[in-house]
Design a protein around this motif. Structure first.
Motif, PDB file in Angstrom:
ATOM      1  N   PRO B 276       0.806  -1.219   0.000  1.00  0.00           N
ATOM      2  CA  PRO B 276       0.000   0.000   0.000  1.00  0.00           C
ATOM      3  C   PRO B 276       0.841   1.273   0.000  1.00  0.00           C
ATOM      4  O   PRO B 276       1.989   1.267   0.429  1.00  0.00           O
ATOM      5  N   ASP B 277       0.232   2.367  -0.473  1.00  0.00           N
ATOM      6  CA  ASP B 277       0.882   3.675  -0.443  1.00  0.00           C
ATOM      7  C   ASP B 277       0.534   4.395   0.859  1.00  0.00           C
ATOM      8  O   ASP B 277      -0.467   4.085   1.497  1.00  0.00           O
ATOM      9  N   GLY B 278       1.370   5.361   1.188  1.00  0.00           N
ATOM     10  CA  GLY B 278       1.100   6.193   2.361  1.00  0.00           C
ATOM     11  C   GLY B 278       1.582   5.543   3.647  1.00  0.00           C
ATOM     12  O   GLY B 278       2.346   4.579   3.625  1.00  0.00           O
ATOM     13  N   GLU B 279       1.107   6.079   4.761  1.00  0.00           N
ATOM     14  CA  GLU B 279       1.490   5.558   6.074  1.00  0.00           C
ATOM     15  C   GLU B 279       1.020   4.119   6.228  1.00  0.00           C
ATOM     16  O   GLU B 279       0.068   3.698   5.581  1.00  0.00           O
ATOM     17  N   VAL B 280       1.701   3.374   7.096  1.00  0.00           N
ATOM     18  CA  VAL B 280       1.278   2.000   7.365  1.00  0.00           C
ATOM     19  C   VAL B 280      -0.073   2.027   8.078  1.00  0.00           C
ATOM     20  O   VAL B 280      -0.211   2.613   9.149  1.00  0.00           O
ATOM     21  N   ARG B 281      -1.087   1.453   7.431  1.00  0.00           N
ATOM     22  CA  ARG B 281      -2.428   1.323   8.026  1.00  0.00           C
ATOM     23  C   ARG B 281      -2.843  -0.131   7.876  1.00  0.00           C
ATOM     24  O   ARG B 281      -2.133  -0.888   7.305  1.00  0.00           O
ATOM     25  N   PHE B 282      -3.885  -0.588   8.352  1.00  0.00           N
ATOM     26  CA  PHE B 282      -4.503  -1.893   8.053  1.00  0.00           C
ATOM     27  C   PHE B 282      -3.589  -3.108   8.212  1.00  0.00           C
ATOM     28  O   PHE B 282      -3.956  -4.203   7.821  1.00  0.00           O
ATOM     29  N   GLY B 283      -2.347  -2.961   8.702  1.00  0.00           N
ATOM     30  CA  GLY B 283      -1.522  -4.155   8.963  1.00  0.00           C
ATOM     31  C   GLY B 283      -0.775  -4.683   7.766  1.00  0.00           C
ATOM     32  O   GLY B 283      -0.420  -3.924   6.865  1.00  0.00           O
ATOM     33  N   PHE B 284      -0.520  -5.996   7.746  1.00  0.00           N
ATOM     34  CA  PHE B 284       0.339  -6.606   6.725  1.00  0.00           C
ATOM     35  C   PHE B 284      -0.234  -6.400   5.324  1.00  0.00           C
ATOM     36  O   PHE B 284      -1.446  -6.521   5.135  1.00  0.00           O
ATOM     37  N   PRO B 285       0.647  -6.110   4.349  1.00  0.00           N
ATOM     38  CA  PRO B 285       0.152  -5.869   2.987  1.00  0.00           C
ATOM     39  C   PRO B 285      -0.676  -7.052   2.476  1.00  0.00           C
ATOM     40  O   PRO B 285      -1.792  -6.870   2.027  1.00  0.00           O
ATOM     41  N   ASN B 286      -0.113  -8.246   2.550  1.00  0.00           N
ATOM     42  CA  ASN B 286      -0.881  -9.416   2.135  1.00  0.00           C
ATOM     43  C   ASN B 286      -0.795 -10.461   3.226  1.00  0.00           C
ATOM     44  O   ASN B 286       0.284 -10.922   3.564  1.00  0.00           O
ATOM     45  N   ILE B 287      -1.950 -10.830   3.780  1.00  0.00           N
ATOM     46  CA  ILE B 287      -1.933 -11.694   4.951  1.00  0.00           C
ATOM     47  C   ILE B 287      -1.646 -13.143   4.586  1.00  0.00           C
ATOM     48  O   ILE B 287      -1.326 -13.933   5.450  1.00  0.00           O
ATOM     49  N   ASN B 288      -1.755 -13.507   3.318  1.00  0.00           N
ATOM     50  CA  ASN B 288      -1.429 -14.874   2.901  1.00  0.00           C
ATOM     51  C   ASN B 288      -1.333 -14.905   1.374  1.00  0.00           C
ATOM     52  O   ASN B 288      -1.551 -13.890   0.710  1.00  0.00           O
ATOM     53  N   ASP B 289      -0.998 -16.084   0.830  1.00  0.00           N
ATOM     54  CA  ASP B 289      -0.770 -16.191  -0.615  1.00  0.00           C
ATOM     55  C   ASP B 289      -2.031 -15.880  -1.420  1.00  0.00           C
ATOM     56  O   ASP B 289      -1.955 -15.331  -2.522  1.00  0.00           O
ATOM     57  N   ASN B 290      -3.210 -16.255  -0.907  1.00  0.00           N
ATOM     58  CA  ASN B 290      -4.426 -16.024  -1.686  1.00  0.00           C
ATOM     59  C   ASN B 290      -4.751 -14.543  -1.858  1.00  0.00           C
ATOM     60  O   ASN B 290      -5.379 -14.151  -2.850  1.00  0.00           O
ATOM     61  N   ALA B 291      -4.287 -13.703  -0.907  1.00  0.00           N
ATOM     62  CA  ALA B 291      -4.486 -12.257  -1.076  1.00  0.00           C
ATOM     63  C   ALA B 291      -3.726 -11.785  -2.316  1.00  0.00           C
ATOM     64  O   ALA B 291      -4.191 -10.913  -3.049  1.00  0.00           O
ATOM     65  N   GLU B 292      -2.558 -12.380  -2.566  1.00  0.00           N
ATOM     66  CA  GLU B 292      -1.764 -12.009  -3.741  1.00  0.00           C
ATOM     67  C   GLU B 292      -2.384 -12.583  -5.013  1.00  0.00           C
ATOM     68  O   GLU B 292      -2.406 -11.930  -6.056  1.00  0.00           O
ATOM     69  N   ILE B 293      -2.885 -13.809  -4.927  1.00  0.00           N
ATOM     70  CA  ILE B 293      -3.538 -14.414  -6.095  1.00  0.00           C
ATOM     71  C   ILE B 293      -4.753 -13.572  -6.494  1.00  0.00           C
ATOM     72  O   ILE B 293      -4.986 -13.313  -7.680  1.00  0.00           O
ATOM     73  N   ALA B 294      -5.511 -13.086  -5.495  1.00  0.00           N
ATOM     74  CA  ALA B 294      -6.681 -12.244  -5.792  1.00  0.00           C
ATOM     75  C   ALA B 294      -6.242 -10.975  -6.530  1.00  0.00           C
ATOM     76  O   ALA B 294      -6.919 -10.522  -7.453  1.00  0.00           O
ATOM     77  N   GLU B 295      -5.105 -10.406  -6.132  1.00  0.00           N
ATOM     78  CA  GLU B 295      -4.631  -9.180  -6.791  1.00  0.00           C
ATOM     79  C   GLU B 295      -4.156  -9.461  -8.211  1.00  0.00           C
ATOM     80  O   GLU B 295      -4.368  -8.652  -9.117  1.00  0.00           O
ATOM     81  N   LEU B 296      -3.515 -10.611  -8.425  1.00  0.00           N
ATOM     82  CA  LEU B 296      -3.110 -10.983  -9.788  1.00  0.00           C
ATOM     83  C   LEU B 296      -4.344 -11.149 -10.667  1.00  0.00           C
ATOM     84  O   LEU B 296      -4.376 -10.701 -11.820  1.00  0.00           O
ATOM     85  N   MET B 297      -5.397 -11.783 -10.116  1.00  0.00           N
ATOM     86  CA  MET B 297      -6.634 -11.961 -10.887  1.00  0.00           C
ATOM     87  C   MET B 297      -7.267 -10.607 -11.192  1.00  0.00           C
ATOM     88  O   MET B 297      -7.803 -10.402 -12.281  1.00  0.00           O
ATOM     89  N   ALA B 298      -7.179  -9.687 -10.224  1.00  0.00           N
ATOM     90  CA  ALA B 298      -7.751  -8.348 -10.446  1.00  0.00           C
ATOM     91  C   ALA B 298      -6.999  -7.603 -11.545  1.00  0.00           C
ATOM     92  O   ALA B 298      -7.508  -6.647 -12.106  1.00  0.00           O
ATOM     93  N   CYS B 299      -5.782  -8.039 -11.847  1.00  0.00           N
ATOM     94  CA  CYS B 299      -5.018  -7.465 -12.962  1.00  0.00           C
ATOM     95  C   CYS B 299      -5.230  -8.291 -14.231  1.00  0.00           C
ATOM     96  O   CYS B 299      -4.501  -8.131 -15.208  1.00  0.00           O
ATOM     97  N   GLY B 300      -6.186  -9.199 -14.200  1.00  0.00           N
ATOM     98  CA  GLY B 300      -6.583  -9.922 -15.394  1.00  0.00           C
ATOM     99  C   GLY B 300      -6.057 -11.341 -15.508  1.00  0.00           C
ATOM    100  O   GLY B 300      -6.365 -12.024 -16.488  1.00  0.00           O
ATOM    101  N   ALA B 301      -5.243 -11.809 -14.552  1.00  0.00           N
ATOM    102  CA  ALA B 301      -4.606 -13.131 -14.704  1.00  0.00           C
ATOM    103  C   ALA B 301      -5.643 -14.238 -14.933  1.00  0.00           C
ATOM    104  O   ALA B 301      -6.552 -14.417 -14.133  1.00  0.00           O
TER     105      ALA B 301
END
Lengths: 104, 401
Positions: B276-301
């Motif tokens: 994320p951009d800006g100050e650290v909020r909301f905790g860990f960027p990705n709490i597990n591998d599926n959070a990253e897979i969801a972001e790849l899918m959101a980019c069209g994967a």
């Protein structure tokens, strides 16, 4: 007491990687010299390819992956006990499964 | 020449390799109802996704927009409790504007749990019947989007599976596909090597800045992406893990830097900035591998290549996950969960190039409809959390100009 292969990932690396899990006493060959491992080590663990002075960069994939925190002899296991990150502390679980910094 | 894949043609012109119905809950309070609607149909291409939080968040809204209009998704049912902060009407109109049929059930206005489940299942029956009519058309490689992620890494990941995926990415980029690698936090220590591959000097600066941002973020949190299992597997430091992770990107020039929800407009290799951009909020960027897979899918994967050494078993809702197992011992223990035995390189049974070729063949087979191991086992993990991002600047997309 079987022989175990190691992999040098890039020329210029000062560590090699175990290509299979090894039992204590298993033999590895490093720059023409054969030595027996004093402890069991899992696949993927690193051994010093030659003597590494305290403070020297550990080179793997042709790139620095941290620095030696003491002098390391050729063939010695290279891990949390003798090297550290140049960026962030590494966290591991201890025997009681408590999260702690490997550096402390 | 590779034979063309036959994709499912959506009304917005995008082409999918699966023809899925999505049931999406818009707050945890609607999760049970949404899951009950999906359950009888979970083996028939009906997938469950959702957002748990009650408080609205621009990132998660954008993610849900991107996921509900993913090319593998043909139609969507939104399930809302009624009083949560999520902009359900906004999401519904985005999906409908993409030409996908969509419906919204609000539990509080729909006579509660039992009636909403019954209405939802009736909707699914109709949706499945109409989706079966989706036209299939030839889909050129230029329209295929691939992502890659690693999880449960060990000392073998960076030796076998990751460089194997790198070889496959090189071939796929060459044939016109879009390839996305990610996790800037796992590139700490190799940012200069990576920046040298940027298409322009401006992009090189952006790539380095994205890794510097990740380093700051993780330093504030006190933890990197380094998990205790990584050290058991022989990895010692974040930068060691980084070099191994970096090798998934192959050796193509880097065409751009994207953020979750940005779908690249042209083929090539892209870095997805997940921190994320800006100050650290909301905790860990990705709490597990599926959070990253969801972001790849959101980019069209369409497919995510998942490199694992210790042995992750996850799949994903919406888009297939192809498991490339780095460790031959893990492969023998978890054969049924794995698609590719990249660890055989360590036992002298294959070369990196052969593994790269096998990954490419499997990509085409899976794009053609063959199920991955996690798909055939019914894995449909999904997670989405809170984040905040600023849009990328023009320097991140030199190829668009």
């Amino acid at each position: 007491m079987k022989p175990v292969n190691t992999v040098l990932l890039a020329s210029g690396d000062n560590v090699v990687v175990l290509a299979a899990s090894a039992a204590a006493g298993d033999r590895v060959r490093l720059s023409g010299r054969e030595l027996a491992l004093p402890e069991p080590l899992g696949l993927g663990h690193k051994l010093a390819a030659h003597n590494i002075p305290d403070g020297e960069k550990i080179i793997k994939y042709g790139a620095p992956i941290g620095s030696a925190t003491r002098a390391i002899s050729a063939g010695e296991h290279v891990h949390l006990h003798n090297m550290q990150s140049d960026y962030l502390p590494t966290y591991t679980l201890d025997a009681e499964h408590q999260f702690h910094s490997a550096k402390s | 020449m590779t034979p063309p894949i036959h994709g499912y043609l959506r009304n917005d012109g995008r082409k999918g390799i699966r023809n899925n119905v999505v049931i999406a809950y818009l707050v945890e309070c609607a999760h049970h109802v949404a899951r009950e609607i999906q359950l009888p149909y979970r083996d028939r291409g009906v997938h469950l996704i959702g957002f748990s939080g009650c408080y609205p968040n621009e990132y998660s809204f954008r993610m849900m927009q991107a996921l509900c209009t993913h090319s593998n998704v043909g139609t969507v049912l939104l399930v809302s409790l009624g009083c949560e902060g999520f902009d359900r009407k906004g999401l519904l109109s985005t999906i409908r504007e993409s030409g996908r049929p969509a419906e919204l059930l609000v539990i509080q206005d729909n006579r509660g749990t039992r009636a909403t489940i019954a209405d939802g299942r009736e909707w699914v029956e109709r949706a499945l019947a109409s989706l079966a009519e989706t036209p299939r058309v030839p889909m050129p490689m230029e329209e295929l989007v691939l992502g890659t992620v690693c999880g449960g890494s060990d000392g073998t990941s960076g030796i076998t599976a990751n460089p194997g995926i790198g070889r496959a990415f090189d071939r796929m980029v060459q044939s016109g596909a879009t390839c996305i690698f990610e996790e800037t936090g796992e590139l700490i220590g190799c940012e200069h090597i990576m920046a040298a591959r940027a298409a322009t000097p401006e992009l090189a600066r952006e790539l380095k800045a994205s890794v510097a941002k990740a380093a700051r973020y993780y330093a504030t949190l006190g933890h990197g992406s380094f998990a205790p299992g990584n050290a058991d597997g022989g990895l010692t430091t974040q930068e060691e893990k980084s070099m191994g992770a970096y090798s998934k990107s192959g050796s193509s020039p880097i065409s751009g830097l994207i953020k979750p929800g940005d779908v690249p407009r042209a083929g090539g290799l892209y870095l997805l900035d997940v921190v994320p951009d800006g100050e650290v909020r909301f905790g860990f960027p990705n709490i597990n591998d599926n959070a990253e897979i969801a972001e790849l899918m959101a980019c069209g994967a369409h497919i995510t290549l998942f490199s694992t050494g210790r042995g992750s078993v996850v799949g994903s809702a919406i888009a297939p996950v192809l498991k490339v197992c780095a460790n031959p011992e893990t492969y023998r223990r978890l054969t049924g969960d794995m698609d590719i035995d990249a660890g055989r390189i360590l036992e002298g049974r294959a070369t990196l190039d052969e593994v790269g070729d096998e990954i490419c063949e499997r990509i085409l087979a899976v794009a053609g409809g063959e199920l991955t191991a996690s798909e055939s086992l019914g894995h449909q993990e999904f997670v989405l959390g809170y984040k905040s991002f600023e849009p990328v600047g023009p320097a991140c997309h030199p190829t668009y100009q």
